[in-house]
Design an enzyme around this catalytic site. Sequence first.
Site, PDB file in Angstrom:
ATOM      1  N   GLY A   1       0.823  -1.203   0.000  1.00  0.00           N
ATOM      2  CA  GLY A   1       0.000   0.000   0.000  1.00  0.00           C
ATOM      3  C   GLY A   1       0.856   1.250   0.000  1.00  0.00           C
ATOM      4  N   SER A   2       2.109   1.110  -0.451  1.00  0.00           N
ATOM      5  CA  SER A   2       3.005   2.261  -0.572  1.00  0.00           C
ATOM      6  C   SER A   2       3.155   3.015   0.733  1.00  0.00           C
ATOM      7  CB  SER A   2       2.510   3.213  -1.674  1.00  0.00           C
ATOM      8  OG  SER A   2       2.323   2.507  -2.878  1.00  0.00           O
TER       9      SER A   2
ATOM     10  N   TYR B   1      -5.838  -8.406   1.173  1.00  0.00           N
ATOM     11  CA  TYR B   1      -4.730  -9.020   1.905  1.00  0.00           C
ATOM     12  C   TYR B   1      -5.185 -10.209   2.728  1.00  0.00           C
ATOM     13  CZ  TYR B   1      -1.612  -5.559   0.116  1.00  0.00           C
ATOM     14  OH  TYR B   1      -0.873  -4.809  -0.745  1.00  0.00           O
TER      15      TYR B   1
ATOM     16  N   SER C   1       5.234  -4.742  -2.097  1.00  0.00           N
ATOM     17  CA  SER C   1       5.376  -3.282  -2.234  1.00  0.00           C
ATOM     18  C   SER C   1       6.027  -2.709  -0.972  1.00  0.00           C
ATOM     19  CB  SER C   1       3.989  -2.705  -2.560  1.00  0.00           C
ATOM     20  OG  SER C   1       3.830  -1.358  -2.218  1.00  0.00           O
TER      21      SER C   1
ATOM     22  N   PHE D   1      -0.842   1.148 -14.800  1.00  0.00           N
ATOM     23  CA  PHE D   1      -1.526   1.545 -13.573  1.00  0.00           C
ATOM     24  C   PHE D   1      -0.768   2.546 -12.699  1.00  0.00           C
ATOM     25  CE2 PHE D   1      -4.673  -1.546 -14.453  1.00  0.00           C
ATOM     26  CZ  PHE D   1      -4.095  -2.786 -14.651  1.00  0.00           C
TER      27      PHE D   1
ATOM     28  N   GLY E   1       0.429  -6.070  -8.453  1.00  0.00           N
ATOM     29  CA  GLY E   1      -0.807  -6.646  -7.941  1.00  0.00           C
ATOM     30  C   GLY E   1      -1.269  -7.911  -8.638  1.00  0.00           C
TER      31      GLY E   1
END
Lengths: 528, 347
Positions: free
Chosen positions: B119-120, B131, B195, B242, B324
């Site tokens: 989620g950065s 998740y 990520s 994206f 993703g």
Amino acid sequence: MGPYDSSISAAAGGSTSSSSSACSSSTKPPDQMDHLLAGAGYKVRSNDLNQVAKRLEHLETVMVKSSPVDFSELVNDAVHYNPTDLASWVDSLLTELNTNVSGQPGPGTADLSDLRDFPAGPYGNGNVTQTGEFSQQAVTPLEEDVSIRLVHVLMTCAEAVQRGDISLASLLIDDLQALLGRVNSGCGIGKVGSFFVDALSRRVVNSPQNGAVQVDLSAYENEILYHHYYEACPYLKFAHFTANQAILEAFDGQDCVHVIDFNLMQGLQWPALIQALALRPGGPPLLRLTGIGPPSLDGRDSLREIGLKLAELARSVNVRFAFRGVAASRLDDVKPWMLQVSPKEAVAVNSIMQLHKLLGPNSSRGPPIDLVLDWIRDLNPRILMVVEQESNHNQPEFLDRFTESLYYYSTMFDSLDACTAQPEKTLAELYIQREICNVVCCEGSARVERHEPLVRWRERLSRAEFAPLHLGSNAFKQARMLLTLFSAEGYSVEENEGCLTLGWHSRPLIAASAWQAIPKPSAATPGL
Amino acid sequence: MAGSNEINANEAKKVVPLHTWILISNFKLAYNMLRRPDGTFNRELAEFLDRKVSANAVPVDGVFSFDVVNRSTGLLNRIYRTAPPENDSGEGNVAGVLELEKPLSCSEIVPVILFFHGGSFSHSSANSAIYDSFCRRLTGLIQGVVVSVDYRRSPEHRYPCAYEDGWEALKWVHSRTWLSSGKERKVHVYLAGDSSGGNIAHHVAHRAATSNVEVLGNILLHPLFGGEQRMESEMKLDGKYFVKLQDRDWYWRAFLPEGEDRDHPACNIFGPRGSSLTGLSFPKSLVVVAGLDLVQDWQLGYVEGLRKSGQDVTLLFLEKATIGFYFLPNNEHFYTLMDKIKNFVRS
């Protein structure tokens, strides 16, 4: 984990996959939800996938092309509803962007966030430490082991009770008392565990068939416990706040409004609504409030007393107000004619933790819930507000009820640990204890705390021909604001398919939903 | 530019299945509305839109879950386990509680994966639906335990909060006797993350290595790394699948301390300000790189850096995968990944 669905082709053939899923989806029944996206929390009909993809693409194009002003308006002002329904979410954003071009202001409904003098109880004056860190006393590994053992023996004892093995259950209760002596009974599993041990021993000593397991409190004592529960934790405040938001919106543009409260208690919900209506652009409506409550046995007419106080408040803010009390010991004793609803009024029915009481047998008759939902519908309310405990304490098997309530009330007690104000906390615990006792010790018509989760209420209310009114991101945002004002960290508001839940960490404990009656086809034949 | 965005949507559509395209595009558009130009984040709307699921002590497809709050951090740990064989009384519901009394196994080694969601650094939680689904699949795959943890997110909580929370989670996992297994009765921990979670896993592993805390392996799923320099993949793939480079920049600005740049050691592991890993008993790593992820050059640089430091690293490069790809089990990359993880944890 087997080979993937043959109707979905490999990644390289992306464009073929869309056509192949279109082929396979044509054989599916029209309402079938796509199971892959369901696992990600979204409900999209299999037949709609291509359409949703196109709309998403279109939305992106429109977003990119929109001016910075329009985009920021979209971001700041758009109210979002039910994100699980992806198709309608995308469409609502497209609608927002298309109507935002002329920069019109949003609808001018009064908003509870406009209130300057939001009622602040002792809780709001900083009695509770709000620290970034979780200021809990550390649990030693040894204590943790004993806690786990305690839960294990509780379950075993409950299982013995279910089997009818009273002698084993009694022995286990002795074990439990001993274990309780070894944990910290001031918090965590020690505290809630002691209430469950107490409830089990009551059930074992007085079998539920003998009745009278739970001591009846006077209405006055009940009110005291209720009031402290209201102050010690945010569950009731959340219920009132969220309900008022929804009722306010439902009453938009209406001049004559009538609120029916299924459990008036001390009327704590209503001052905020009265004040919000007073501040409404265009002026307040005529407000009637009908409060239902148990008959007073001690000579006081508590319903009338509350009514007078609320009338006083309404007068001070220039809201035309009328109150009526309806005394009934059970909700199903109420007959619709007692509520004196006029066809010209907009009606809101407000049920905070009451409907579950209608799920039990009423002496020789079956559960009265369907009859009651039916007459509610006959009132043609603009909104039926339902707040209920989010748990299943109405399962037929005792062990299942016991297990579920153990987890539920453990979580609730955990959340109460954060409250340090006394005597609020102790009395709130007693309030909760009475619920626990009812779930564990009582049976038949005495067991009124028959909580059921949102999923079940949705089914029930749909069957009774009610349609959901979704609570949106504005209600969500304000509920979260309420929590930061009044409560410790750890409480969380979540959106659940148009409903809002309040819980402790990731466990929802209370669910609020709004409904409207699907109009019955008119039975009258015109022109005769 | 408006025109190029329309082309880009079509390119992404060619390489991912329909469901994946819908899911990731939905996130992309929602996230566009959450990041404000001034660097703040619309947390309310983010929490409203995030689809969450409760833990479920009743096994579904052989996996059940329950939540425990770490009392020292106040953060959530969600535990996923495979269901024990049904005993006579069929106590499915009480399984979670009963099993807490004993180690996972006294004879066999049961892997425990400590998972950090992506989620950065700003989005999602352990109880986010995507998740929860992924962790359930992972649990079934390894036939072990997955512990998915919450960590404090940016911009409200910047570096080093997430790393500290990760470290606390590792210590927590190691100290649960009911997660231990094998003859030595210890917890067999692997770190994993996608990520930003991958980035966190690296830093927690580094701290573990310097503190003599055992981690048996790292699984990094397109981990988030970066630097001031613009890499070829960043420029070539900007906005195509994206993700825009400017979005990546926003998340780094939100995570790194104010005033810092992307050569900060949190971000640029083997850059000018990174510290050496040579000689450390760093766990073996499995690094998964998606060939259509604009961050890949940094991830490949990370792999190279690990090799040069004498560390054991395996690269799984999935040429046609986008970010993703592992959220839905509808593509070959997903199954390749699952296979690789299964073998990594077994060996």
